[in-house]
Design an enzyme around this catalytic site. Structure first.
Site, PDB file in Angstrom:
ATOM      1  N   ASP A  54       0.853  -1.184   0.000  1.00  0.00           N
ATOM      2  CA  ASP A  54       0.000   0.000   0.000  1.00  0.00           C
ATOM      3  C   ASP A  54       0.888   1.232   0.000  1.00  0.00           C
ATOM      4  O   ASP A  54       1.318   1.722   1.040  1.00  0.00           O
ATOM      5  CB  ASP A  54      -0.928  -0.021   1.220  1.00  0.00           C
ATOM      6  N   ALA A  55       1.213   1.707  -1.212  1.00  0.00           N
ATOM      7  CA  ALA A  55       2.055   2.890  -1.353  1.00  0.00           C
ATOM      8  C   ALA A  55       1.333   3.993  -2.131  1.00  0.00           C
ATOM      9  O   ALA A  55       1.836   5.104  -2.216  1.00  0.00           O
ATOM     10  CB  ALA A  55       3.368   2.523  -2.034  1.00  0.00           C
ATOM     11  N   LYS A  56       0.177   3.649  -2.700  1.00  0.00           N
ATOM     12  CA  LYS A  56      -0.689   4.617  -3.404  1.00  0.00           C
ATOM     13  C   LYS A  56       0.118   5.537  -4.307  1.00  0.00           C
ATOM     14  O   LYS A  56       0.005   6.765  -4.253  1.00  0.00           O
ATOM     15  CB  LYS A  56      -1.500   5.444  -2.390  1.00  0.00           C
ATOM     16  N   ARG A  57       0.886   4.923  -5.194  1.00  0.00           N
ATOM     17  CA  ARG A  57       1.709   5.722  -6.096  1.00  0.00           C
ATOM     18  C   ARG A  57       0.908   6.186  -7.306  1.00  0.00           C
ATOM     19  O   ARG A  57      -0.028   5.535  -7.735  1.00  0.00           O
ATOM     20  CB  ARG A  57       2.923   4.907  -6.576  1.00  0.00           C
TER      21      ARG A  57
END
Ligand code: OMP
Length: 281
Positions: free
Chosen positions: A97-100
């Site tokens: 979960d890094a929401k890049r």
């Protein structure tokens, strides 16, 4: 590049074998304190190792929240690398979960970071933001197809502020969230048993019957536990798409640590509630 079996197929099997629950690894400073750990790299390492050792041999998916590791700089990232590798070795799928999200050429580098098999942060899937335009994600889509990994695209997020962007209506009358779901349905067309390109759709959102959630891909559903949604809400929120839902619980499980037995028992309670709710549909 040698590739894995597509993420969607691996996820479907893991959900069939282990149940749909995704446990988040979110080492909030407040949780470190509750666990009697220091807010430092050693505390982070202990927290993350405890969750991985307690969960990775039984839950389908673990979702480390990169922000809580990045907070500690390069040594935090080193802990994240180790946690991802340990979790995968123990049989869990890892959704990073890094929401890049960035312009395409930069997005390609983000994709390499998380979805290239030789990267130290190689994960089974990555959360991404489409708000620079869905097409800006195409390097990540391409690499995911090549490496057998997946994406979870923010479509209808669990937070109350999300609506200002995601419910905005386009000139063709569709709103932005629905547009993202449409892109994902196209991406997953014809894939069996399940496509690899998922949507993030909050479990907190109430009735979503005006949306077509049948994207032939997984729906990552955060919001159960600390954000107020329950497993029992899932059928009403997701309708017939509920069998493709991967419900995420982070703090709702993690607050039961640091004892591994209590963490497992908490996860098992959520897993049982999910089985009961989804099985009843
Ligand atoms: O992509 C996500 O995982 C996500 C999307 C969303 O719409 N809402 C949301 O809460 N999340 C993440 O899901 C986790 C929820 O944590 P808890 O509220 O503690 O269960 C956090 O890591 C959030 O960053």
């Amino acid at each position: 590049m040698s590739s894995l079996e597509p993420f969607g197929a691996r996820l479907r099997r893991a959900m069939d074998e282990r149940g749909a629950l995704c446990v988040g690894i979110d080492p909030h400073a407040s949780l470190l304190a509750e666990w009697g750990l220091n807010d430092d790299v050693a505390g982070l390492e202990r927290f993350s190792r405890t969750v991985v050792e307690a969960m990775a041999d039984r839950v389908a998916v673990l979702k480390p929240q990169s922000a809580f590791f990045e907070r500690f700089g390069s040594r935090g990232i080193a802990v994240l690398e180790k946690s991802v590798a340990q979790a995968r070795a123990a049989g869990a799928l890892v959704v990073m979960d890094a929401k890049r999200g960035d312009i395409g050429s930069t997005m390609a580098a983000y994709a390499e970071t998380f979805l290239h098999k030789d990267s130290p942060l190689f994960s089974d899937a990555l959360t991404v933001s489409p708000y620079l335009g869905y097409g800006s994600l195409s390097p990540a889509v391409a690499l995911a197809r090549e490496s057998g990994t997946g994406l979870f695209v923010l479509a209808l997020t669990s937070n109350p502020e999300g609506g200002e962007v995601q419910h905005a209506v386009r000139t063709d009358g569709r709103n932005i969230g629905a547009t993202m779901l449409g892109h994902l349905a196209a991406e997953n067309a014809g894939e069996e048993p399940l496509g690899s390109f998922g949507a993030v759709v909050g479990a907190t959102l109430g009735d979503l019957s005006s949306y077509d959630l049948d994207i032939n891909g997984p729906l990552l559903a955060p919001g159960i536990g600390a954000q107020g949604a329950t497993a029992a809400d899932l059928p009403a929120v997701f309708g017939s798409a509920v069998r493709n839902v991967v419900p995420n619980v982070s703090r709702g499980v993690l607050r039961h640590g640091p004892d591994a037995g209590r963490l497992r028992a908490a996860a098992e309670r959520f897993a049982e509630e999910i089985r009961a709710a989804v099985g009843a549909v």
